[in-house]
Design an enzyme around this catalytic site. Structure first.
Site, short mmCIF file in Angstrom:
data_model
loop_
_atom_site.label_atom_id
_atom_site.label_comp_id
_atom_site.label_asym_id
_atom_site.label_seq_id
_atom_site.Cartn_x
_atom_site.Cartn_y
_atom_site.Cartn_z
N THR A 29 22.44 44.58 -36.27
CA THR A 29 23.66 44.27 -35.53
C THR A 29 24.86 44.98 -36.15
O THR A 29 24.69 45.93 -36.93
CB THR A 29 23.85 42.73 -35.46
OG1 THR A 29 24.91 42.41 -34.56
CG2 THR A 29 24.17 42.15 -36.84
N ASN A 30 26.07 44.57 -35.83
CA ASN A 30 27.28 45.16 -36.41
C ASN A 30 28.33 44.07 -36.60
O ASN A 30 28.08 42.91 -36.27
CB ASN A 30 27.80 46.31 -35.53
CG ASN A 30 28.14 45.83 -34.14
OD1 ASN A 30 29.07 45.05 -33.95
ND2 ASN A 30 27.37 46.27 -33.14
#
Ligand code: C5P
Length: 217
Positions: A29-30
Site C-alpha cells: 500500500t502507500n
C-alpha cells in the site's frame, strides 16, 4: 449558508490508498490518508452536488450526504469507477492508486520457512485516470492529482496531456505542510491555460478552490 453552486452536478471522487494483496494477511500500500479526497467530497456535497465517493481503505467518517463505495484494490476501484463515470459531470481522482499489484495472491498465508530471500513479481495495474480521460464525454471535466519527489511541475504537465485530464493538482512531497496525513496542503493547479501556485491551505479550503476552478472550466 453554503453557496449552492453545484446543485444539479454529479461529482465522482476517488480517495485514499489501495491495498494490493500478497496473501490473506499481507498487502502492498502507500501513505495516503484519504483526507484530500474526503474534503473534496464533503465540500462538493455541501455546495449542492450529488456526490459518489469511491474510497480505498481509510479511517475517515463518510461526509454527510455522500454516497460512499468502499474498495480495497486498484482493480476494484477501476471497476467501480468504470461503472459510475458515465453519470458524472465532474470526476476528481484524488486516490493514490497502487501502480503495481502482486502477480498472484496466495490463497494461504505465505510461510517464512526455508529461503532467506523472497521474490514477489508485480504486474501493472490499469491507470484509472487515463481510462477516464480516454473515455470522457464532451463537457465532462476530469481532474487528477500528482505527487512527485522531483520535477513536480514538469511531470505533472506531462500527466495532464498523457491522461487527457482538464486539471492536475500537483502536490509537492518535499515541502512542510504538504502531502500525506496532514490537514494542510501546498499545490499548484495545472490546466491547459497554465499553472496557478496556491499558498499553504487547509485541505477543506483547497477542496473549495479546486471545485471553483473545475466549475469555471
Ligand atoms: O501517473 P501518476 O500515478 O503519478 O498519476 C496520478 C494520478 O493518476 C492520480 O490522479 C491518480 O488517482 C491517478 N492514477 C490512477 N490509476 C493508477 C495510477 C494513478 O487513476 N493506476
Amino acid at each position: 449558508h453554503e453557496k449552492q453552486d453545484l446543485v444539479g452536478k454529479r461529482v465522482l471522487v476517488t480517495a485514499g490508498p489501495t491495498q494490493e494483496a500478497l496473501d490473506p494477511v499481507r498487502y502492498i500500500t502507500n501513505h495516503s490518508s484519504g483526507k484530500m479526497g474526503f474534503a473534496v467530497a464533503r465540500r462538493a456535497a455541501l455546495r449542492g452536488a450529488q456526490v459518489t465517493l469511491v474510497a480505498g481503505p481509510v479511517a475517515l467518517p463518510t461526509p454527510q450526504g455522500v454516497c460512499r463505495v468502499d474498495v480495497r484494490s486498484a482493480l476494484e476501484m477501476f471497476e467501480e469507477v468504470k461503472a459510475r463515470m458515465e453519470e458524472a459531470d465532474i470526476v476528481v481522482k484524488t486516490a493514490a492508486v497502487g501502480d503495481f499489484r502482486p502477480e498472484t495472491t496466495a490463497r494461504d498465508k505465505i510461510k517464512k520457512a526455508g529461503e532467506d530471500t523472497m521474490e514477489v513479481r508485480l504486474v501493472k495495474n490499469p491507470d484509472i485516470l487515463r481510462y477516464v480521460g480516454e473515455h470522457k464525454r464532451p463537457g465532462q471535466i476530469v481532474c487528477g492529482f500528482s505527487m512527485e519527489t522531483r520535477d513536480l511541475l514538469e511531470n505533472s504537465a506531462k500527466k495532464l496531456n498523457a491522461k487527457n485530464a482538464d486539471m492536475i493538482v500537483a502536490n509537492s512531497l518535499s515541502e512542510a505542510g504538504a502531502g500525506f496525513g496532514v490537514d494542510t496542503n501546498i499545490v499548484t493547479l495545472l490546466t491547459k491555460e497554465g499553472a496557478e501556485r496556491l499558498p499553504l491551505m487547509e485541505k477543506e479550503e483547497l477542496a473549495d478552490v479546486i471545485l471553483d476552478r473545475l466549475l469555471a472550466l
